[in-house]
Write an enzyme that holds these catalytic residues in place. Structure first.
Site, PDB file in Angstrom:
ATOM      1  N   SER A 126     -10.712   0.711   3.449  1.00  0.00           N
ATOM      2  CA  SER A 126     -10.138   0.545   4.799  1.00  0.00           C
ATOM      3  C   SER A 126      -9.737   1.873   5.156  1.00  0.00           C
ATOM      4  O   SER A 126      -8.947   3.024   4.630  1.00  0.00           O
ATOM      5  CB  SER A 126      -8.719  -0.315   3.970  1.00  0.00           C
ATOM      6  OG  SER A 126      -9.606  -1.781   3.916  1.00  0.00           O
ATOM      7  N   ARG A 176       0.930  -0.780   0.026  1.00  0.00           N
ATOM      8  CA  ARG A 176       0.170  -0.114   0.394  1.00  0.00           C
ATOM      9  C   ARG A 176       0.624   1.010  -0.087  1.00  0.00           C
ATOM     10  O   ARG A 176       0.141   2.004   0.331  1.00  0.00           O
ATOM     11  CB  ARG A 176      -0.960  -0.252   1.299  1.00  0.00           C
ATOM     12  CG  ARG A 176      -1.930  -1.025   0.979  1.00  0.00           C
ATOM     13  CD  ARG A 176      -3.072  -1.098   0.234  1.00  0.00           C
ATOM     14  NE  ARG A 176      -3.970  -2.130   0.595  1.00  0.00           N
ATOM     15  CZ  ARG A 176      -4.118  -3.133  -0.078  1.00  0.00           C
ATOM     16  NH1 ARG A 176      -2.748  -3.705  -0.400  1.00  0.00           N
ATOM     17  NH2 ARG A 176      -4.718  -4.027   0.639  1.00  0.00           N
ATOM     18  N   GLU A 201      -4.697   5.430   6.077  1.00  0.00           N
ATOM     19  CA  GLU A 201      -4.761   4.991   4.960  1.00  0.00           C
ATOM     20  C   GLU A 201      -5.035   6.115   4.058  1.00  0.00           C
ATOM     21  O   GLU A 201      -4.313   7.074   2.888  1.00  0.00           O
ATOM     22  CB  GLU A 201      -5.957   3.635   4.151  1.00  0.00           C
ATOM     23  CG  GLU A 201      -5.172   3.055   3.162  1.00  0.00           C
ATOM     24  CD  GLU A 201      -5.422   1.858   2.596  1.00  0.00           C
ATOM     25  OE1 GLU A 201      -4.776   1.164   3.378  1.00  0.00           O
ATOM     26  OE2 GLU A 201      -6.537   2.212   1.924  1.00  0.00           O
TER      27      GLU A 201
HETATM   28  P1  FAD Z   1      -8.185   9.993  -5.208  1.00  0.00           P
HETATM   29  O1  FAD Z   1      -9.328   9.083  -3.857  1.00  0.00           O
HETATM   30  O2  FAD Z   1      -8.795  10.832  -5.721  1.00  0.00           O
HETATM   31  O3  FAD Z   1      -7.197  10.254  -4.870  1.00  0.00           O
HETATM   32  C1  FAD Z   1      -5.705   9.520  -3.952  1.00  0.00           C
HETATM   33  C2  FAD Z   1      -4.755  10.368  -3.551  1.00  0.00           C
HETATM   34  O4  FAD Z   1      -3.760  10.065  -5.029  1.00  0.00           O
HETATM   35  C3  FAD Z   1      -4.415  11.685  -3.103  1.00  0.00           C
HETATM   36  O5  FAD Z   1      -3.707  11.877  -2.626  1.00  0.00           O
HETATM   37  C4  FAD Z   1      -4.547  12.068  -4.923  1.00  0.00           C
HETATM   38  O6  FAD Z   1      -3.726  12.903  -4.864  1.00  0.00           O
HETATM   39  C5  FAD Z   1      -3.309  10.903  -5.697  1.00  0.00           C
HETATM   40  N1  FAD Z   1      -3.941  10.835  -7.136  1.00  0.00           N
HETATM   41  C6  FAD Z   1      -4.551  10.569  -7.782  1.00  0.00           C
HETATM   42  N2  FAD Z   1      -4.574  10.553  -8.997  1.00  0.00           N
HETATM   43  C7  FAD Z   1      -3.369  10.873  -9.110  1.00  0.00           C
HETATM   44  C8  FAD Z   1      -2.683  10.997  -9.817  1.00  0.00           C
HETATM   45  N3  FAD Z   1      -3.118  10.938 -11.959  1.00  0.00           N
HETATM   46  N4  FAD Z   1      -1.314  11.494 -10.389  1.00  0.00           N
HETATM   47  C9  FAD Z   1      -0.695  11.793  -9.151  1.00  0.00           C
HETATM   48  N5  FAD Z   1      -1.600  12.022  -7.542  1.00  0.00           N
HETATM   49  C10 FAD Z   1      -2.923  11.186  -8.050  1.00  0.00           C
HETATM   50  N6  FAD Z   1      -7.754   0.641  -2.306  1.00  0.00           N
HETATM   51  C11 FAD Z   1      -7.008  -0.747  -1.954  1.00  0.00           C
HETATM   52  O7  FAD Z   1      -6.189  -1.043  -2.114  1.00  0.00           O
HETATM   53  N7  FAD Z   1      -7.704  -1.990  -2.437  1.00  0.00           N
HETATM   54  C12 FAD Z   1      -9.238  -2.461  -2.487  1.00  0.00           C
HETATM   55  O8  FAD Z   1      -9.682  -3.480  -2.159  1.00  0.00           O
HETATM   56  C13 FAD Z   1     -10.066  -1.369  -2.279  1.00  0.00           C
HETATM   57  N8  FAD Z   1     -11.203  -1.170  -1.585  1.00  0.00           N
HETATM   58  C14 FAD Z   1     -11.771   0.598  -1.634  1.00  0.00           C
HETATM   59  C15 FAD Z   1     -13.654   0.059  -1.179  1.00  0.00           C
HETATM   60  C16 FAD Z   1     -14.362   1.244  -1.372  1.00  0.00           C
HETATM   61  C17 FAD Z   1     -15.751   0.990  -1.005  1.00  0.00           C
HETATM   62  C18 FAD Z   1     -13.520   2.800  -1.059  1.00  0.00           C
HETATM   63  C19 FAD Z   1     -14.027   3.690  -1.056  1.00  0.00           C
HETATM   64  C20 FAD Z   1     -12.115   2.817  -1.662  1.00  0.00           C
HETATM   65  C21 FAD Z   1     -11.755   1.360  -1.648  1.00  0.00           C
HETATM   66  N9  FAD Z   1      -9.570   1.298  -1.529  1.00  0.00           N
HETATM   67  C22 FAD Z   1      -9.494   0.473  -2.455  1.00  0.00           C
HETATM   68  C23 FAD Z   1      -9.074   3.001  -1.815  1.00  0.00           C
HETATM   69  C24 FAD Z   1      -8.907   3.651  -3.013  1.00  0.00           C
HETATM   70  O9  FAD Z   1     -10.468   3.155  -4.372  1.00  0.00           O
HETATM   71  C25 FAD Z   1      -8.205   3.427  -3.828  1.00  0.00           C
HETATM   72  O10 FAD Z   1      -7.350   3.617  -2.972  1.00  0.00           O
HETATM   73  C26 FAD Z   1      -7.951   3.976  -5.746  1.00  0.00           C
HETATM   74  O11 FAD Z   1      -6.928   4.322  -6.053  1.00  0.00           O
HETATM   75  C27 FAD Z   1      -8.371   5.563  -5.097  1.00  0.00           C
HETATM   76  O12 FAD Z   1      -8.083   5.962  -6.443  1.00  0.00           O
HETATM   77  P2  FAD Z   1      -9.254   7.760  -6.789  1.00  0.00           P
HETATM   78  O13 FAD Z   1      -9.084   8.086  -8.466  1.00  0.00           O
HETATM   79  O14 FAD Z   1     -10.133   7.585  -6.077  1.00  0.00           O
HETATM   80  O15 FAD Z   1      -7.983   8.497  -5.711  1.00  0.00           O
HETATM   81  P1  NAP Z   2     -11.088  -9.916   5.157  1.00  0.00           P
HETATM   82  O1  NAP Z   2     -11.035 -10.938   4.297  1.00  0.00           O
HETATM   83  O2  NAP Z   2     -12.066  -9.994   6.572  1.00  0.00           O
HETATM   84  O3  NAP Z   2      -8.995  -9.994   6.070  1.00  0.00           O
HETATM   85  C1  NAP Z   2      -8.629  -8.397   6.754  1.00  0.00           C
HETATM   86  C2  NAP Z   2      -7.189  -9.015   6.815  1.00  0.00           C
HETATM   87  O4  NAP Z   2      -6.524  -9.676   6.612  1.00  0.00           O
HETATM   88  C3  NAP Z   2      -7.569  -8.137   5.293  1.00  0.00           C
HETATM   89  O5  NAP Z   2      -7.184  -6.496   5.541  1.00  0.00           O
HETATM   90  C4  NAP Z   2      -5.778  -8.356   4.719  1.00  0.00           C
HETATM   91  O6  NAP Z   2      -5.135  -8.494   4.630  1.00  0.00           O
HETATM   92  C5  NAP Z   2      -5.456  -9.966   5.847  1.00  0.00           C
HETATM   93  N1  NAP Z   2      -5.760 -11.319   5.155  1.00  0.00           N
HETATM   94  C6  NAP Z   2      -6.680 -12.074   4.901  1.00  0.00           C
HETATM   95  N2  NAP Z   2      -6.509 -13.023   4.511  1.00  0.00           N
HETATM   96  C7  NAP Z   2      -5.424 -13.310   4.529  1.00  0.00           C
HETATM   97  C8  NAP Z   2      -4.162 -14.184   4.178  1.00  0.00           C
HETATM   98  N3  NAP Z   2      -4.584 -15.188   3.244  1.00  0.00           N
HETATM   99  N4  NAP Z   2      -3.170 -13.708   3.777  1.00  0.00           N
HETATM  100  C9  NAP Z   2      -2.440 -12.681   3.992  1.00  0.00           C
HETATM  101  N5  NAP Z   2      -3.509 -11.520   4.671  1.00  0.00           N
HETATM  102  C10 NAP Z   2      -4.688 -11.713   5.324  1.00  0.00           C
HETATM  103  O7  NAP Z   2     -10.678  -8.528   4.198  1.00  0.00           O
HETATM  104  P2  NAP Z   2     -11.301  -7.470   3.510  1.00  0.00           P
HETATM  105  O8  NAP Z   2     -12.183  -5.886   4.460  1.00  0.00           O
HETATM  106  O9  NAP Z   2     -13.312  -8.380   2.980  1.00  0.00           O
HETATM  107  O10 NAP Z   2     -11.018  -6.835   2.405  1.00  0.00           O
HETATM  108  C11 NAP Z   2     -10.586  -8.224   0.667  1.00  0.00           C
HETATM  109  C12 NAP Z   2      -9.352  -7.454   0.138  1.00  0.00           C
HETATM  110  O11 NAP Z   2      -9.692  -6.117  -0.193  1.00  0.00           O
HETATM  111  C13 NAP Z   2      -8.497  -7.602   1.288  1.00  0.00           C
HETATM  112  O12 NAP Z   2      -7.303  -7.571   0.139  1.00  0.00           O
HETATM  113  C14 NAP Z   2      -8.572  -5.828   1.186  1.00  0.00           C
HETATM  114  O13 NAP Z   2      -6.953  -5.011   1.867  1.00  0.00           O
HETATM  115  C15 NAP Z   2      -9.116  -5.094   0.191  1.00  0.00           C
HETATM  116  N6  NAP Z   2      -9.968  -3.964   0.571  1.00  0.00           N
HETATM  117  C16 NAP Z   2      -8.701  -3.048   0.626  1.00  0.00           C
HETATM  118  C17 NAP Z   2      -9.671  -1.490   0.920  1.00  0.00           C
HETATM  119  C18 NAP Z   2      -8.678  -0.631   0.689  1.00  0.00           C
HETATM  120  O14 NAP Z   2      -9.127   0.832   1.243  1.00  0.00           O
HETATM  121  N7  NAP Z   2      -7.651  -0.491   1.056  1.00  0.00           N
HETATM  122  C19 NAP Z   2     -10.678  -1.808   1.178  1.00  0.00           C
HETATM  123  C20 NAP Z   2     -11.865  -2.895   1.453  1.00  0.00           C
HETATM  124  C21 NAP Z   2     -10.724  -3.742   0.448  1.00  0.00           C
HETATM  125  P3  NAP Z   2      -4.907  -7.020   3.246  1.00  0.00           P
HETATM  126  O15 NAP Z   2      -5.230  -5.475   3.464  1.00  0.00           O
HETATM  127  O16 NAP Z   2      -3.316  -6.951   3.198  1.00  0.00           O
HETATM  128  O17 NAP Z   2      -5.324  -7.978   2.228  1.00  0.00           O
END
Ligand code: FAD
Ligand code: NAP
Length: 348
Positions: A247, A174, A343
């Site tokens: 998250s 991340r 985050e």
């Molecule tokens: P923004 O929110 O618009 O921006 C985020 C940051 O990136 C800001 O600092 C912005 O300035 C910068 N930025 C955006 N675009 C650019 C660009 N082109 N150049 C330089 N900087 C830039 N994240 C995960 O990793 N895994 C997940 O599974 C995941 N699930 C999510 C589920 C939900 C329901 C939600 C709401 C979010 C989730 N996220 C997840 C977080 C998010 O979706 C990601 O981080 C996504 O990549 C953000 O994209 P955005 O375009 O909305 O960025």
């Molecule tokens: P989950 O399955 O309830 O798991 C909880 C946490 O445990 C996750 O954050 C995941 O880490 C870790 N995990 C679970 N199983 C694992 C394994 N076998 N090995 C290593 N790590 C493990 O999580 P969830 O909320 O439903 O999300 C599912 C996936 O979507 C996850 O990968 C999560 O990162 C991603 N997600 C990310 C965001 C975001 O905003 N960043 C939002 C929603 C969902 P990891 O997060 O490292 O995978």
């Protein structure tokens, strides 16, 4: 579309947390030249700027007194502008370039429609292509860097386009070079290396056991993507219904000594061994065990199905969301001695 800069724009519809905040200036960039014009404007007016994609990973702490540049560059090209060292076609590899303002889901859908392996576990992540490398998006056991080839970014200091190889992006969990050098580069396009031949990555809970072991060899990427979508929909709130930013905290990584100590106090603590010997703790478990899952206070809360997701059903201001988050982090730290780090990116 003619480039223009608007004033006093409400950002609530542009951010999935639905925080009411205004931008003093706002523009939509549909090409690289728009970005350059926007930066010129900010420089001339001596204003700060921020880049906004889908707004799914930002918290607006208050109004933004500078210029918001909303990324809307579009286009997805299969095998376009191949790098000199590319081996497209070899081992069935395929290169895809996408513009930064494309919705991430459009790229996933495009790859699935072409039967390509690589993005199926990253199905249904909100946001844009350009933001994906910022935090090296990851889900269900896959991270962007596993399919990433290179990207093109505009250097803010001189407006030049620069190519970043995978190693130059310094991806980790991340995190990336761009997260640490916020405001120095604006990503304009991303190139991925996918494949017609792939192996389904089913190690994450809820994936492998869903499929008939006999037919695993015949799995197609869209079947895996569909299963990922099912799991996500069952657990994660749709931001268009319940405002959230996914998250809200990173999963903390602790050394083996601290992990062992925590395990001795809480034998059921959820932790995952990392390649470097440290342990990733499930922040959701810590919040849940602190008794905060489902908590709702003054319009801001912890999602009832996933404690790592903060929700803003009251569409409260950023400061309310951040104060609530601080209370959660304080409670978790008091109980477990681990500080949760937020985050999403906080502005201004
Ligand atoms: P923004 O929110 O618009 O921006 C985020 C940051 O990136 C800001 O600092 C912005 O300035 C910068 N930025 C955006 N675009 C650019 C660009 N082109 N150049 C330089 N900087 C830039 N994240 C995960 O990793 N895994 C997940 O599974 C995941 N699930 C999510 C589920 C939900 C329901 C939600 C709401 C979010 C989730 N996220 C997840 C977080 C998010 O979706 C990601 O981080 C996504 O990549 C953000 O994209 P955005 O375009 O909305 O960025
Ligand atoms: P989950 O399955 O309830 O798991 C909880 C946490 O445990 C996750 O954050 C995941 O880490 C870790 N995990 C679970 N199983 C694992 C394994 N076998 N090995 C290593 N790590 C493990 O999580 P969830 O909320 O439903 O999300 C599912 C996936 O979507 C996850 O990968 C999560 O990162 C991603 N997600 C990310 C965001 C975001 O905003 N960043 C939002 C929603 C969902 P990891 O997060 O490292 O995978």
């Amino acid at each position: 579309m003619t480039f223009c800069i608007s004033e006093n724009i409400d950002l609530q519809p542009f951010c999935t947390l639905a925080i009411p905040a205004k931008a003093r200036f706002f523009c939509v960039a549909t090409c690289v030249d728009d970005i350059r014009q926007a930066l010129d404007f900010a420089r001339t007016q001596e204003l700060p700027f921020m880049v906004l994609g889908g707004g799914s990973n930002v918290v607006m702490k208050s109004d933004f007194s500078g210029l918001v540049i909303h990324m809307a560059l579009r286009g997805i090209d299969l095998q376009a502008n191949l790098p000199p060292d590319a081996d497209a076609g070899i081992n069935d590899k395929v290169y895809i370039a996408a513009a930064a303002g494309e919705p991430w889901q459009a790229l996933v859908d495009f790859s699935l429609a072409h039967g390509l392996w690589g993005l199926e576990n990253l199905n249904l992540i909100p946001g844009t292509v350009g933001a994906a490398p910022i935090q090296n998006i990851g889900a269900y056991g896959v991270e962007l860097d596993q399919v990433f080839y290179d990207l093109q970014a505009l250097r803010v200091s001189d407006g030049e386009l620069v190519v970043f190889s995978k190693s130059a992006c310094e991806f980790s969990y991340r995190d990336s070079f761009f997260k640490r050098t916020k405001g120095e580069y604006i990503i304009v396009s991303v190139r991925l290396c996918l494949s017609h031949k792939g192996v389904a990555k089913l190690a994450y809970p809820g994936l492998a056991d869903h499929f008939d072991p006999v037919s695993l060899g015949a799995l197609v990427p869209s079947a895996v993507a569909e299963r990922v979508a099912e799991l996500r929909r069952a657990k994660l709130p749709d931001p268009t219904v319940i405002p959230n930013a996914g998250s809200f905290f990173h999963n903390p990584i602790v050394d083996s000594e601290q992990a062992e100590h925590l395990r001795s106090l809480h034998p059921d603590i959820v932790s995952y061994a990392q390649a470097d010997g440290r342990y990733k703790l499930a922040a959701a478990w810590l919040i849940d065990r602190a008794g905060l899952k489902g908590e709702l206070s003054d319009g801001v809360g912890v999602h009832a199905h996933q404690a790592l997701v903060l929700i803003n059903p009251g569409r409260r201001e950023g400061i309310n969301v951040l104060n609530f988050a601080r209370r959660i982090a304080d409670r978790v730290e008091a109980l477990f001695g681990v500080r949760l780090i937020i985050e999403p990116q906080i502005y201004p």
